[in-house]
Scaffold this motif. Sequence first.
Motif, PDB file in Angstrom:
ATOM      1  N   MET A 125       0.775  -1.193   0.174  1.00 32.78           N
ATOM      2  CA  MET A 125      -0.014  -0.128  -0.061  1.00 32.78           C
ATOM      3  C   MET A 125       0.894   1.131  -0.083  1.00 32.78           C
ATOM      4  O   MET A 125       0.462   2.193  -0.665  1.00 32.78           O
ATOM      5  CB  MET A 125      -0.948   0.152   1.144  1.00 32.78           C
ATOM      6  CG  MET A 125      -1.741   1.307   1.157  1.00 32.78           C
ATOM      7  SD  MET A 125      -3.087   1.127   0.027  1.00 32.78           S
ATOM      8  CE  MET A 125      -4.280  -0.137   0.642  1.00 32.78           C
ATOM      9  N   GLY A 126       2.089   1.269   0.860  1.00 35.13           N
ATOM     10  CA  GLY A 126       2.850   2.409   0.783  1.00 35.13           C
ATOM     11  C   GLY A 126       3.518   2.852  -0.333  1.00 35.13           C
ATOM     12  O   GLY A 126       4.161   3.901  -0.435  1.00 35.13           O
ATOM     13  N   THR A 127       3.543   1.962  -1.261  1.00 36.29           N
ATOM     14  CA  THR A 127       4.396   1.964  -2.611  1.00 36.29           C
ATOM     15  C   THR A 127       3.290   2.071  -3.722  1.00 36.29           C
ATOM     16  O   THR A 127       4.097   2.138  -4.831  1.00 36.29           O
ATOM     17  CB  THR A 127       5.594   0.993  -2.627  1.00 36.29           C
ATOM     18  OG1 THR A 127       4.892  -0.292  -2.662  1.00 36.29           O
ATOM     19  CG2 THR A 127       6.555   1.002  -1.696  1.00 36.29           C
ATOM     20  N   THR A 128       2.006   2.258  -3.632  1.00 33.37           N
ATOM     21  CA  THR A 128       1.145   2.397  -4.655  1.00 33.37           C
ATOM     22  C   THR A 128       0.935   3.634  -5.118  1.00 33.37           C
ATOM     23  O   THR A 128       0.620   4.358  -4.357  1.00 33.37           O
ATOM     24  CB  THR A 128      -0.042   1.568  -4.205  1.00 33.37           C
ATOM     25  OG1 THR A 128       0.122   0.355  -3.708  1.00 33.37           O
ATOM     26  CG2 THR A 128      -1.070   1.548  -5.389  1.00 33.37           C
ATOM     27  N   ASP A 129       1.128   3.853  -6.437  1.00 32.31           N
ATOM     28  CA  ASP A 129       0.683   5.141  -6.965  1.00 32.31           C
ATOM     29  C   ASP A 129       0.816   4.679  -8.556  1.00 32.31           C
ATOM     30  O   ASP A 129       1.505   3.905  -9.089  1.00 32.31           O
ATOM     31  CB  ASP A 129       1.683   6.224  -6.618  1.00 32.31           C
ATOM     32  CG  ASP A 129       2.980   6.134  -7.003  1.00 32.31           C
ATOM     33  OD1 ASP A 129       3.311   5.595  -8.142  1.00 32.31           O
ATOM     34  OD2 ASP A 129       3.857   6.623  -6.200  1.00 32.31           O
ATOM     35  N   ALA A 142      -8.058   7.008   4.396  1.00 33.54           N
ATOM     36  CA  ALA A 142      -8.178   5.798   4.674  1.00 33.54           C
ATOM     37  C   ALA A 142      -7.192   4.740   4.358  1.00 33.54           C
ATOM     38  O   ALA A 142      -6.669   3.974   5.284  1.00 33.54           O
ATOM     39  CB  ALA A 142      -9.632   5.270   4.091  1.00 33.54           C
ATOM     40  N   PHE A 143      -6.286   5.141   3.172  1.00 37.12           N
ATOM     41  CA  PHE A 143      -5.399   4.210   2.936  1.00 37.12           C
ATOM     42  C   PHE A 143      -4.326   4.775   3.923  1.00 37.12           C
ATOM     43  O   PHE A 143      -3.244   3.822   4.149  1.00 37.12           O
ATOM     44  CB  PHE A 143      -5.185   4.533   1.430  1.00 37.12           C
ATOM     45  CG  PHE A 143      -6.016   3.984   0.529  1.00 37.12           C
ATOM     46  CD1 PHE A 143      -6.618   2.950   0.950  1.00 37.12           C
ATOM     47  CD2 PHE A 143      -6.282   4.213  -0.842  1.00 37.12           C
ATOM     48  CE1 PHE A 143      -7.564   2.217   0.201  1.00 37.12           C
ATOM     49  CE2 PHE A 143      -6.917   3.549  -1.789  1.00 37.12           C
ATOM     50  CZ  PHE A 143      -7.719   2.567  -1.146  1.00 37.12           C
ATOM     51  N   SER A 144      -3.999   6.064   4.244  1.00 39.65           N
ATOM     52  CA  SER A 144      -2.836   6.153   5.089  1.00 39.65           C
ATOM     53  C   SER A 144      -3.123   5.654   6.222  1.00 39.65           C
ATOM     54  O   SER A 144      -2.128   5.406   7.112  1.00 39.65           O
ATOM     55  CB  SER A 144      -2.942   8.017   5.101  1.00 39.65           C
ATOM     56  OG  SER A 144      -2.802   8.399   4.028  1.00 39.65           O
TER      57      SER A 144
END
Length: 209
Positions: free
Chosen positions: A70-74, A95-97
């Motif tokens: 999740m932390g590397t998703t863009d 919410a993702f943070s």
Amino acid sequence: MSYDESKTINIKESKSESKGKELAGGPPPAVVATTKAASMAGGGKRGVAILDFILRLCAIAAALGATITMGTTDQTLPFFTQFFQFQASYDDLPAFSFFVVANAIASGYLVLSLPFSVVTIVRPNAVGIRLLLLVLDTVMVALTTAGAGAAAAIVYLAHKGNTSTNWVAICQQYGNFCQRVSGAVVASFIAALIFILLVLLSAVSLRRN
């Protein structure tokens, strides 16, 4: 009368000999049975502690994988204008943070809990450590479930949208982004499930005490 007296003496001697044999032969059968039962109970608790350690390793893999994914998703779309660039990143949504923070905390806790889990293997009757792990695992169940649930709601909207509020599904455009966040949510739910199993194992171990 002399015959009866000699018979009585022989009976008394046989009783004393039998008592001597019991003392020389070892502990009574009741003591031996109790020792065997305690040994079997200790072996069962040690088996539960070993399973606890293995599950914690699996939970580390799931929670840490969810955090990193999740932390590397863009994703940035290949078309853009002079004023607009179409990009989706996990930190665009609170919410993702929260999801990343929750799973990072869970991962750190799991790493720190490994030495305590090893202690329960060496000392399966350590009630205090097992009770501490039970309480903290319960807290982690709530934290990881909350993070995964919040992220799952956003992922659902990204896939399906909402016609009532005119929220358009974005996964047709941001396919890679949606795949990664969906995988992270699944991994987080797996970590939450493992935490539930850890709570149950701790409860079983404490129940046997």
